[in-house]
Design a protein around this motif. Structure first.
Motif, PDB file in Angstrom:
ATOM      1  N   MET A  25      33.895  24.212  90.345  1.00 21.67           N
ATOM      2  CA  MET A  25      35.381  23.669  89.987  1.00 21.67           C
ATOM      3  C   MET A  25      34.952  22.662  91.595  1.00 21.67           C
ATOM      4  O   MET A  25      35.236  21.494  91.008  1.00 21.67           O
ATOM      5  N   ALA A  26      34.257  23.074  92.376  1.00 26.60           N
ATOM      6  CA  ALA A  26      33.892  21.670  93.555  1.00 26.60           C
ATOM      7  C   ALA A  26      33.339  20.814  92.528  1.00 26.60           C
ATOM      8  O   ALA A  26      33.348  19.166  93.405  1.00 26.60           O
ATOM      9  N   ALA A  27      32.611  21.194  92.595  1.00 20.17           N
ATOM     10  CA  ALA A  27      31.242  19.706  91.477  1.00 20.17           C
ATOM     11  C   ALA A  27      32.086  19.182  90.363  1.00 20.17           C
ATOM     12  O   ALA A  27      32.086  17.911  90.093  1.00 20.17           O
ATOM     13  N   ASP A  44      29.526  35.339  90.995  1.00 22.66           N
ATOM     14  CA  ASP A  44      29.256  35.284  91.913  1.00 22.66           C
ATOM     15  C   ASP A  44      30.560  34.411  92.638  1.00 22.66           C
ATOM     16  O   ASP A  44      30.580  33.077  91.756  1.00 22.66           O
ATOM     17  N   LEU A  45      31.258  34.690  93.436  1.00 22.61           N
ATOM     18  CA  LEU A  45      32.353  33.948  93.497  1.00 22.61           C
ATOM     19  C   LEU A  45      32.308  32.819  94.158  1.00 22.61           C
ATOM     20  O   LEU A  45      32.818  31.822  93.648  1.00 22.61           O
ATOM     21  N   LEU A  46      31.640  32.487  94.927  1.00 19.58           N
ATOM     22  CA  LEU A  46      30.655  31.272  95.808  1.00 19.58           C
ATOM     23  C   LEU A  46      30.252  30.110  94.679  1.00 19.58           C
ATOM     24  O   LEU A  46      30.653  28.600  94.614  1.00 19.58           O
ATOM     25  N   SER A  47      29.525  30.217  93.360  1.00 17.29           N
ATOM     26  CA  SER A  47      29.325  29.849  92.539  1.00 17.29           C
ATOM     27  C   SER A  47      30.721  29.336  91.635  1.00 17.29           C
ATOM     28  O   SER A  47      30.553  28.386  90.929  1.00 17.29           O
ATOM     29  N   VAL A  48      31.300  30.088  91.473  1.00 18.80           N
ATOM     30  CA  VAL A  48      32.231  29.590  90.698  1.00 18.80           C
ATOM     31  C   VAL A  48      33.697  28.307  92.175  1.00 18.80           C
ATOM     32  O   VAL A  48      33.809  27.519  91.175  1.00 18.80           O
ATOM     33  N   ILE A  49      33.513  28.588  92.963  1.00 17.02           N
ATOM     34  CA  ILE A  49      33.589  27.464  93.852  1.00 17.02           C
ATOM     35  C   ILE A  49      33.816  26.441  93.484  1.00 17.02           C
ATOM     36  O   ILE A  49      33.450  25.199  93.186  1.00 17.02           O
ATOM     37  N   LEU A  50      32.287  26.394  93.753  1.00 17.76           N
ATOM     38  CA  LEU A  50      30.613  25.495  93.790  1.00 17.76           C
ATOM     39  C   LEU A  50      31.271  24.291  92.764  1.00 17.76           C
ATOM     40  O   LEU A  50      31.094  23.030  92.343  1.00 17.76           O
TER      41      LEU A  50
END
Length: 553
Positions: A215-217, A207-213
């Motif tokens: 890192m953003a966390a 899940d790419l959105l989870s990857v982004i989230l």
């Protein structure tokens, strides 16, 4: 060759697995060396590349930032595409980036190559630990293997400055990066022969959105904690921290909703997993913060050079390695909870001895006390990591390994920020204002801000005035170490009691076994869905002459 000793204890690893462990230990040692090797090289590359102050910070920090931000993603990615495959991809990338970093011609190029090294490192670290869980399925052997792995990681952190200093004696600054090339080439040659492949069956999509989230966390939190350590609590750093926490909440909520989560939040419902991860983070925080103050003491109070400081800290690293190696053997007969608690109690004694330090440069007392602290920390590092990885189903081992390492990264950053800030507050309170009389406003502020500022200010004063200032500053800094040591002793006693309360049901030699759930009264799930199934890339370790084909090796 493995010998099956029964389903309760798990099959025993043979010669091939132990040689494979040596192969995995080398990149682990290298990656931890890379976290600290650049400190001594910074003045040399600064003279050559002439980076700005901001660029220097990015050169130093970008490697750790990228590792911390991508560990969770890469651990899960290894579960999906194959842990050995991801390890080899990371090895190729690490070797190439090492050469590029060594021959960088500008600060920008070095920053980019350091970032690439961090990305490559984030693929290697969880892969090595997850592969250990595949290769050593007997709990006692797995504990010993993780102890070796942990010893290499801790040893690399300590030996980084020493190795860097030795390299810089004979070669240019770029040579410190070339250490990685032969290690990764050896890994590429031996891994296909000695290491098994494992890919979780029906792992699902990434899940790419989870990857982004993720890192953003993680990245804002790590950045804010580093800023707290360097500049104290500020509004801008606090806002960055809050942004990271908001993304963390979003990340967790998404993991609970989607079919193929990046992190299986169900792991946290396993008491052994959650408790071990919390202990790993908090012990790392206290250890990281106190190590910062001890390092400053050796340089600013005792007056050692950075290289000499690194050399004198080697015994403390050896003590940590000894604790990490001995703990799994003891845990074969004693419940891990009590081994961890005993280690933390020993560390508390070390902290209490550290409270006797003064501003007179008592090198034997400081080193002996802190070595005792680190000896007691070793069992937590090894056994908690074993609990984290062993509590997860085989198909989630990569994700669990990445969470263990992310917890360690966050713990050290948290400890440096909080205990470093506490030490600074105690130092400032301990500065005698009469010793600052006669100094200009700027010089007085610099001297009262930190021990490093006091040392720099004293060098510009007359001999008598500078000596007086240093005596007061060193005594104030010793008081700050005393305060942090008292807090460390109390916290470690509390953590020892927590370890006993939360992990006492884990049997000896079964660090990874989930005990009967006292809340639900049910044993751990042992369904077919949680048993490892060989992926299409499984190798020779899965099929041995004369034995049925195993689902994983």
């Amino acid at each position: 060759m493995e010998t099956d000793t029964g389903s309760r204890s798990g099959p025993l690893a043979g010669r091939r697995e132990w040689i494979g462990l040596a192969v995995l230990a080398l990149p682990t040692l290298l990656l931890s060396i890379d976290l600290s090797v650049l400190y001594l090289a910074l003045p040399h590359l600064t003279a050559d590349l002439e980076p700005t102050a901001t660029q220097q910070l990015w050169i130093m920090d970008i490697y750790g930032f990228m590792i911390a931000g991508l560990l969770v993603t890469m651990g899960t990615l290894g579960d999906r595409i194959g842990r050995r495959r991801l390890l080899l991809i990371g090895a190729v990338m690490f070797a190439a980036a090492s050469v590029a970093a060594a021959y960088s011609t500008s600060p920008e190029m070095l920053i980019v190559t350091r970032a690439l090294l961090g990305i490559a490192g984030s693929t290697v670290m969880p892969s090595t630990l997850a592969l250990i869980s595949n290769m050593f399925r007997n709990p006692a052997q797995r504990g010993m293997a993780i102890g070796v792995w942990m010893s290499c990681f801790m040893g690399g952190m300590a030996f980084g400055p020493v190795v860097g200093g030795a390299m810089l004696q004979s070669f240019w600054w770029g040579s410190v990066f070339l250490l990685g090339v032969p290690v990764m080439l050896l890994l590429l040659i031996t891994a296909p022969v000695l290491l098994p492949e494992y890919r979780a069956p029906e792992a699902g999509r990434l899940d790419l959105l989870s990857v982004i989230l993720s890192m953003a966390a993680i990245l804002p939190v790590v950045y804010a904690l580093k800023e707290y350590a360097n500049q104290g609590v500020r509004i801008d750093s606090t806002l960055v921290l809050l942004v990271g926490l908001v993304f963390a909440v979003w990340f967790v909520r998404r993991q609970n909703r989607i079919a193929d989560p990046l992190v299986d939040m169900g792991l946290f419902r396993r008491r052994a997993f959650g408790s071990a991860l919390g202990l790993h983070l908090l012990v790392g925080a206290i250890q990281g913060g106190s190590l910062l103050l001890v390092t400053l003491y050796l340089q600013m109070v005792v007056g050692l050079s950075p290289l000499a400081t690194g050399l004198w800290l080697v015994p403390t690293a050896l003590a940590t390695m000894a604790g990490a190696m001995l703990a799994p053997a003891i845990a074969n007969r004693v419940r891990p909870a009590y081994v961890i608690a005993a280690g933390l109690a020993l560390s508390s004694v070390g902290y209490l001895l550290l409270t006797r330090v003064s501003g007179e440069g008592e090198l034997p007392l400081v080193l002996g006390s802190f070595a005792l602290v680190m000896l007691g920390v070793g069992p937590t590092g090894a056994l908690a990591t074993g609990l984290i990885v062993g509590s997860a189903p085989p198909e989630r081992a990569g994700s669990a390994a990445s969470l263990a390492e992310t917890g360690g990264e966050l713990g050290i950053a948290l400890g440096i920020a909080t205990l470093g800030s506490l030490g600074t507050l105690i130092y400032r309170a301990g500065m005698d204002q009469s010793s600052l009389e006669g100094l200009s406003g700027g010089a007085a502020d610099t001297a009262s801000e930190s021990i490093a500022g006091a040392v720099a200010t004293a060098e510009r004063l007359s001999s008598a005035q500078g000596t007086e200032l240093l005596e007061v500053a060193r005594q104030a800094f010793a008081t700050s170490i005393t305060g942090v040591a008292i807090l460390g002793a109390g916290l470690f006693v509390a953590l020892a009691l927590i370890a006993i309360a939360t992990l006492r049901d884990v049997e000896p030699s079964e660090e990874g076994a989930e005990p009967m759930d006292s809340a639900t009264g049910t044993p751990p799930t042992d369904s077919a869905a949680e048993r490892p199934v060989a992926g299409p890339d499984s190798e020779e370790g899965d099929a041995r002459p004369g034995t049925p084909r195993q689902p994983t090796s």
